[in-house]
Design a protein around this motif. Structure first.
Motif, PDB file in Angstrom:
ATOM      1  N   THR A 146       0.590  -1.215   0.093  1.00 50.92           N
ATOM      2  CA  THR A 146       0.056   0.086   0.063  1.00 50.92           C
ATOM      3  C   THR A 146       0.866   1.157   0.063  1.00 50.92           C
ATOM      4  O   THR A 146       1.759   1.429   0.723  1.00 50.92           O
ATOM      5  CB  THR A 146      -0.793   0.160   1.440  1.00 50.92           C
ATOM      6  OG1 THR A 146      -1.674  -1.271   1.322  1.00 50.92           O
ATOM      7  CG2 THR A 146      -1.907   1.228   1.304  1.00 50.92           C
ATOM      8  N   LYS A 171      -9.983  -2.473  -4.847  1.00 44.60           N
ATOM      9  CA  LYS A 171     -10.779  -1.393  -4.873  1.00 44.60           C
ATOM     10  C   LYS A 171     -10.747  -0.692  -3.538  1.00 44.60           C
ATOM     11  O   LYS A 171     -11.130  -1.531  -2.415  1.00 44.60           O
ATOM     12  CB  LYS A 171     -12.096  -1.734  -5.294  1.00 44.60           C
ATOM     13  CG  LYS A 171     -12.149  -2.302  -6.861  1.00 44.60           C
ATOM     14  CD  LYS A 171     -13.516  -2.339  -7.549  1.00 44.60           C
ATOM     15  CE  LYS A 171     -13.425  -2.822  -8.698  1.00 44.60           C
ATOM     16  NZ  LYS A 171     -14.659  -3.343  -9.282  1.00 44.60           N
ATOM     17  N   GLN A 172     -10.659   0.689  -3.247  1.00 42.07           N
ATOM     18  CA  GLN A 172     -10.594   1.090  -2.051  1.00 42.07           C
ATOM     19  C   GLN A 172     -11.376   2.510  -2.147  1.00 42.07           C
ATOM     20  O   GLN A 172     -11.318   3.133  -3.037  1.00 42.07           O
ATOM     21  CB  GLN A 172      -9.082   1.158  -1.449  1.00 42.07           C
ATOM     22  CG  GLN A 172      -8.669  -0.022  -1.076  1.00 42.07           C
ATOM     23  CD  GLN A 172      -7.298   0.038  -0.511  1.00 42.07           C
ATOM     24  OE1 GLN A 172      -6.248   0.403  -1.413  1.00 42.07           O
ATOM     25  NE2 GLN A 172      -7.133  -0.080   0.748  1.00 42.07           N
ATOM     26  N   SER A 173     -11.744   3.177  -1.088  1.00 43.94           N
ATOM     27  CA  SER A 173     -12.483   4.298  -0.894  1.00 43.94           C
ATOM     28  C   SER A 173     -11.287   5.429  -0.622  1.00 43.94           C
ATOM     29  O   SER A 173     -11.768   6.523  -0.406  1.00 43.94           O
ATOM     30  CB  SER A 173     -13.702   4.379  -0.076  1.00 43.94           C
ATOM     31  OG  SER A 173     -13.197   4.022   1.173  1.00 43.94           O
ATOM     32  N   ARG A 174     -10.059   5.208  -0.108  1.00 42.08           N
ATOM     33  CA  ARG A 174      -9.047   5.992   0.512  1.00 42.08           C
ATOM     34  C   ARG A 174      -8.237   6.469  -0.823  1.00 42.08           C
ATOM     35  O   ARG A 174      -7.994   5.730  -1.716  1.00 42.08           O
ATOM     36  CB  ARG A 174      -8.450   5.494   1.546  1.00 42.08           C
ATOM     37  CG  ARG A 174      -7.780   4.056   1.209  1.00 42.08           C
ATOM     38  CD  ARG A 174      -7.334   3.589   2.537  1.00 42.08           C
ATOM     39  NE  ARG A 174      -6.562   2.586   2.514  1.00 42.08           N
ATOM     40  CZ  ARG A 174      -5.352   2.009   3.123  1.00 42.08           C
ATOM     41  NH1 ARG A 174      -5.183   2.583   4.192  1.00 42.08           N
ATOM     42  NH2 ARG A 174      -5.007   0.692   2.821  1.00 42.08           N
ATOM     43  N   THR A 178      -3.632   0.077  -2.990  1.00 47.62           N
ATOM     44  CA  THR A 178      -3.198  -1.387  -2.404  1.00 47.62           C
ATOM     45  C   THR A 178      -3.169  -2.246  -3.659  1.00 47.62           C
ATOM     46  O   THR A 178      -4.120  -2.315  -4.226  1.00 47.62           O
ATOM     47  CB  THR A 178      -4.088  -1.824  -1.178  1.00 47.62           C
ATOM     48  OG1 THR A 178      -3.887  -1.160  -0.093  1.00 47.62           O
ATOM     49  CG2 THR A 178      -3.515  -3.287  -0.993  1.00 47.62           C
TER      50      THR A 178
END
Length: 198
Positions: A146, A171-174, A178
Motif C-alpha cells: 500500500t 478497490k478502495q475508497s481512500r 493497495t
C-alpha cells in the motif's frame, strides 16, 4: 555509486516507503528509516543495509514509541537518494535516476523486498466454499503493498511485471492504493525471494 548495489536496492525500497533525509549542521544529512518494534529482523536488516551502502559511517538506532528510527549520517545521502525533497513523497514526483534503475534492474528482488518490508505485508486470507454439500474454510496467502504515491506504486508494479509476478489493485475508497499478489505461482515466487516480515 553505492559500494554494495544489492544492499542499496533493498535500502532504496525501505527509503521510498518509510524513510526520510534531514539536513544537519555543516552539510551533514541524516537518513532515517522508521521500523516497527514488531519486526526485529527487519530492523537488523535495515541497519545492515545502511552499513553496507556507507561502510565508513556509523549507524545507530533511536527508540521511539512503538518503533525504531534506524539512522546514519553522511554528506552523501542526498546524492544516493535524489528523490529527497521537501514535503511528502506522494506530493512530489518520484522517479529513479538511470543509475538507480540499473541497480533495480540488477537486483529487483532486493528492491521488492525493501518495499514490502516498508509498506507491505504477507498475510493469510480466508474464504468459505461448499464442498460435498458442506461449507469448508479455505485459507490462502497473499502479499499486499500500500502506498499513496502513484509514482512509487508504478515502480513497484513495473518491477513485479519484469519478474513475472501477477498482481491486481484492490478497490478502495481512500487515497492510498493497495496492490495484491494472490495467485499461487506468484505468491510462491514472492515467498522464495521476499518472505514475511520477521
Amino acid at each position: 555509486m553505492p559500494e554494495d548495489p544489492a544492499a542499496y536496492a533493498y535500502l532504496l525500497g525501505l527509503y521510498l516507503g518509510d524513510g526520510c533525509i534531514s539536513e544537519h549542521r555543516r552539510g551533514v544529512h541524516y537518513l532515517r528509516i522508521m521500523c516497527a518494534d514488531a519486526w526485529p529482523g527487519l530492523i537488523d536488516a535495515c541497519q545492515a543495509a545502511m552499513r553496507a551502502v556507507r561502510p565508513g559511517n556509523s549507524v545507530f538506532r533511536v527508540q521511539r514509541q512503538g518503533c525504531v528510527a534506524v539512522t546514519a549520517s553522511s554528506k552523501h545521502w542526498p546524492c544516493l537518494f535524489p528523490q529527497h525533497g521537501p514535503g511528502r513523497k506522494h506530493d512530489r514526483p518520484i522517479a529513479l535516476e538511470d543509475w538507480q534503475q540499473a541497480i533495480v534492474d540488477g537486483y529487483p528482488w532486493e528492491f521488492i523486498r525493501g518495499l514490502i518490508h516498508s509498506d507491505g505485508c504477507r498475510m493469510t486470507n480466508w474464504t468459505t466454499r461448499i464442498v460435498a454439500a458442506e461449507r469448508k474454510r479455505y485459507e490462502y496467502p497473499r502479499y499486499l503493498f500500500t502506498n499513496t504515491s502513484a509514482d512509487i506504486m508504478r515502480l513497484y508494479t513495473r518491477t513485479l511485471d519484469k519478474l513475472g509476478v501477477e498482481w491486481k489493485p484492490l478497490k478502495q475508497s481512500r487515497a492510498a492504493v493497495t496492490v495484491s499478489v494472490a495467485r499461487r505461482a506468484s505468491v510462491a515466487l514472492m515467498d522464495a525471494h521476499v518472505g514475511p516480515k520477521y
